[in-house]
Design a protein around this motif. Sequence first.
Motif, PDB file in Angstrom:
ATOM      1  N   VAL A   1      -7.423  -0.762  -7.192  1.00 19.07           N
ATOM      2  CA  VAL A   1      -7.188   0.065  -6.015  1.00 19.07           C
ATOM      3  C   VAL A   1      -8.312  -0.122  -4.998  1.00 19.07           C
ATOM      4  N   ILE A   2      -9.550  -0.194  -5.474  1.00 17.60           N
ATOM      5  CA  ILE A   2     -10.678  -0.421  -4.565  1.00 17.60           C
ATOM      6  C   ILE A   2     -10.540  -1.764  -3.860  1.00 17.60           C
ATOM      7  N   ALA A   3     -10.174  -2.798  -4.620  1.00 14.05           N
ATOM      8  CA  ALA A   3      -9.967  -4.115  -4.012  1.00 14.05           C
ATOM      9  C   ALA A   3      -8.850  -4.069  -2.979  1.00 14.05           C
ATOM     10  N   GLN A   4      -7.794  -3.330  -3.277  1.00 16.14           N
ATOM     11  CA  GLN A   4      -6.656  -3.227  -2.351  1.00 16.14           C
ATOM     12  C   GLN A   4      -7.060  -2.495  -1.076  1.00 16.14           C
ATOM     13  N   ILE A   5      -7.777  -1.402  -1.232  1.00 14.96           N
ATOM     14  CA  ILE A   5      -8.188  -0.603  -0.073  1.00 14.96           C
ATOM     15  C   ILE A   5      -9.098  -1.395   0.852  1.00 14.96           C
ATOM     16  N   SER A   6      -9.998  -2.170   0.268  1.00 13.79           N
ATOM     17  CA  SER A   6     -11.004  -2.888   1.058  1.00 13.79           C
ATOM     18  C   SER A   6     -10.554  -4.278   1.489  1.00 13.79           C
ATOM     19  N   ALA A   7      -9.341  -4.688   1.140  1.00 16.04           N
ATOM     20  CA  ALA A   7      -8.894  -6.051   1.403  1.00 16.04           C
ATOM     21  C   ALA A   7      -8.740  -6.336   2.898  1.00 16.04           C
ATOM     22  N   GLN A   8      -9.215  -7.497   3.286  1.00 13.16           N
ATOM     23  CA  GLN A   8      -9.009  -7.991   4.647  1.00 13.16           C
ATOM     24  C   GLN A   8      -7.655  -8.694   4.710  1.00 13.16           C
ATOM     25  N   LYS A   9      -6.870  -8.379   5.714  1.00 13.12           N
ATOM     26  CA  LYS A   9      -5.575  -9.047   5.878  1.00 13.12           C
ATOM     27  C   LYS A   9      -5.796 -10.344   6.641  1.00 13.12           C
ATOM     28  N   ILE A  10      -5.507 -11.473   6.010  1.00 16.44           N
ATOM     29  CA  ILE A  10      -5.793 -12.773   6.603  1.00 16.44           C
ATOM     30  C   ILE A  10      -4.557 -13.463   7.160  1.00 16.44           C
ATOM     31  N   LYS A  11      -3.384 -12.928   6.882  1.00 17.39           N
ATOM     32  CA  LYS A  11      -2.154 -13.526   7.401  1.00 17.39           C
ATOM     33  C   LYS A  11      -1.090 -12.449   7.534  1.00 17.39           C
TER      34      LYS A  11
END
Length: 341
Positions: free
Chosen positions: A331-341
């Motif tokens: 969940v932490i990885a999902q919340i902090s993820a940068q959208k690259i496409k």
Amino acid sequence: MRDGKIVAAVTGMDHGHINGMTEGIGEAGAVIKWAYDPDTEKTKTFLDHFQKFQVKEAKNLEQILEDPEVDLVLSACIPSQRADLGIRVMEAGKDYFVDKAPFTTLEQLERIRKAIDKTRRKYMVYYSERLHSEAGVYAGKLVKDGVIGDVVQVMGMGPHRLNPETRPDWFFHKETYGGILCDIGSHQIEQFLYYSGCENARVVNSQVGNYCHSQYPEMEDFGEVSLVGENGASNYFRVDWLTPDGLSTWGDGRTFILGTKGYIELRKYVDVARDQTKDHVYWVDEKGEHREDVSGKVGYPFFQELLHDCIDRTETAMTQEHALKAGELCVIAQISAQKIK
């Protein structure tokens, strides 16, 4: 309990993983007493599939929760609903075995932890890409036996085939499925924690994108994450919904485990262009190069261990903290993820 055996019930059949969960628990010796889903067609299909376990259809969820004989409730309901159901199950005095991802928000996790503390029941998670993979089990034995020394890095690749026409509507809405890192990324983080012996880790970087499915604007068909464990072990994984039609199975899942004295590669579901069977384990150590096809040779000890844990109130199959930490980091990885496409 019935004649010294755990009595289980099944509810929430929104994801096909419920079949693997039921098979594992049933083959390990549990009595599968009840099955219920609000969609009666799902229940009928389930009962037909598991005639060997002589499961009965429950009238509603309350019949399961109010049955004093039921010890364990299995569910693969919609991801965003798993926490609320699990809390309700535990408050009814029963242990809960749920499909990954075990929750989709940190607020849900906080409520789960409070319910566990209050009820002293289990909230166990079906991380199938290790628990229901003989290659994954065998790799754990190699690591535990010190064959490759101390684990330095775990790399995972978790490609999946989408088959969008077979997916329900909730699968394409981020609020309900949680995002790609929360969903199928949970397999990868759990494996990293397990093989590296880490109890915790921090997310260094996470990215997601939608490369091929613009018709589903909330979908992510690619994600990648880097983590570092509290013991210094590192992790990188990639997950995607981009498996080409030419592959003979749903995904070419791979795991690479680097140690101080060797390394392991798992080709879990296929050995591309060589062997369409599953559970291929390759490793190199100080004695040489090795290859073992372990399908049908190792088994799935998690399920029997879980049943014993439910009886003895132990944590042999998986600790509660491990089950929740893998989900939390996703969940932490999902919340902090940068959208690259």
